[in-house]
Design an enzyme around this catalytic site. Sequence first.
Site, PDB file in Angstrom:
ATOM      1  N   LYS A 199       1.516  -5.811  -1.534  1.00  0.00           N
ATOM      2  CA  LYS A 199       0.176  -6.349  -1.792  1.00  0.00           C
ATOM      3  C   LYS A 199       0.118  -7.843  -1.421  1.00  0.00           C
ATOM      4  O   LYS A 199       1.135  -8.458  -1.122  1.00  0.00           O
ATOM      5  CB  LYS A 199      -0.203  -6.092  -3.250  1.00  0.00           C
ATOM      6  CG  LYS A 199      -0.289  -4.587  -3.600  1.00  0.00           C
ATOM      7  CD  LYS A 199      -1.363  -3.897  -2.819  1.00  0.00           C
ATOM      8  CE  LYS A 199      -1.699  -2.449  -3.057  1.00  0.00           C
ATOM      9  NZ  LYS A 199      -1.008  -1.481  -3.790  1.00  0.00           N
TER      10      LYS A 199
HETATM   11  C1  LIG Z   1      -1.284  -0.075  -4.533  1.00  0.00           C
HETATM   12  C2  LIG Z   1      -2.501   0.585  -5.078  1.00  0.00           C
HETATM   13  C3  LIG Z   1      -2.575   1.047  -6.402  1.00  0.00           C
HETATM   14  C4  LIG Z   1      -1.382   1.124  -7.294  1.00  0.00           C
HETATM   15  O1  LIG Z   1      -0.783  -0.079  -7.510  1.00  0.00           O
HETATM   16  P1  LIG Z   1       0.632  -0.117  -8.246  1.00  0.00           P
HETATM   17  O2  LIG Z   1       0.744  -1.540  -8.680  1.00  0.00           O
HETATM   18  O3  LIG Z   1       1.648   0.293  -7.250  1.00  0.00           O
HETATM   19  O4  LIG Z   1       0.543   0.832  -9.400  1.00  0.00           O
HETATM   20  C5  LIG Z   1      -3.782   1.505  -6.878  1.00  0.00           C
HETATM   21  N1  LIG Z   1      -4.862   1.554  -6.090  1.00  0.00           N
HETATM   22  C6  LIG Z   1      -4.828   1.161  -4.807  1.00  0.00           C
HETATM   23  C7  LIG Z   1      -6.074   1.209  -3.992  1.00  0.00           C
HETATM   24  C8  LIG Z   1      -3.639   0.682  -4.258  1.00  0.00           C
HETATM   25  O5  LIG Z   1      -3.584   0.326  -2.962  1.00  0.00           O
END
Ligand SMILES: *Cc1c(COP(=O)(O)O)cnc(C)c1O
Length: 394
Positions: A199
């Site tokens: 992210k």
């Molecule tokens: C990465 C992601 C998640 C989950 O995030 P985590 O921190 O890995 O639980 C949820 N929604 C979207 C759209 C994502 O890209």
Amino acid sequence: MNSNESDKAAAASPAPAPERVEFYRHNIGPAEIEAITRVLGTVFLSTGPEVAAFEREFAAFVGVPNAVAVSSCTAALQLALAGLNIGPGDEVITTPMSFVATANAILYAGATPVFVDVEPETGNLDAARVEAAITERTRAVLPVHLYGHMVDMRTLAALCEKRGLALIEDSAHCVEGQRDGLRPGQGGHAACFSFYATKNITGGEGGMLVARDADLAARFKRLRNHGIDRDAASRYGARYVHWNQVELGFKANMPDIAAALLRPQLARIDALLEARRRLVGRYDAAFSDIPGVRPLKVAPGCQSAHHLYTLLVPADRRDDILWGLGQRAVGVTVNYRAVHLNRYYRERFGFCEGMFPVAEEIGARTITLPLYPTLSFAAQDRAIAAVRDVVTGG
Ligand SMILES: *Cc1c(COP(=O)(O)O)cnc(C)c1O
């Protein structure tokens, strides 16, 4: 392979392989190493002062008064649904164009996901179609700010207000975005962020919940720690005070170790976004003259967080293009094939092709290219040349 084997392989290959354009690289640097070293010197590595500081800084950045740091965005979504009392028998309207975590969180709550199709230009939940999907069981709307591009929150917030629904934002892609004067968390009851490894800012893992309502945020704090009425750090004061579990919560707190990595990244997030924006401008310019490919659009009044750069290519060639880019040492992914077409969702709910045609078409045509602040223009140019080569049939 060990180093000897790799030496042999190198000696045997006639030309050096082109330097790989990685799909993603984090930007942990000296500031993060210094911060984590400092935290490792403290007694308590779990949720403590570093997390509290990160929560304050994050709340200030997004302009929402309360932030609660958690272990992942998935956990944040679970806590948001639980904290807003959404459970068995309830329906939650969401998008089929997302990572499975969004709809899975609704299932963890015991509720039913109701998919509504997306806008062809952005891939975002189509706010204009949401009202028609509301039934007497609908309790919440859960949109995703896809790729960093916020959904039409003003329209959704007005609708949820009118119909008495909770509005929860999956903002995993969007810390930095804004639309029509709103940031994530400013239009909904809760917004959920991700600091997963790929992210825009990362703690390896991690998540955040923000809420305008202080009581709701206090409940989120309790829910992240089993439903216990005091957090762990405050149980180790000078004088022992008994704690009490007052409801059934989760184990979803963020450790100080992750917060230490995240604070310096948040402090330079504007510069990181500026670097992403420059790269997106270069991609857009390069792809404007390749027939058959099209980037998604950014709506007027919207500042994207530019989490992912996706390109729509012809559906019948998409998988060959992915393979061709891999062959040319360019890291690529797919974000996403439509959620309802996963085997689990098909078998459990009877979903099939044709139910959400816009999401399905994006899912069949999309590819995601490398995009991160340390991506050099030279490496980006190699990715662009590879796309041109593969798409134009080279
Ligand atoms: C990465 C992601 C998640 C989950 O995030 P985590 O921190 O890995 O639980 C949820 N929604 C979207 C759209 C994502 O890209």
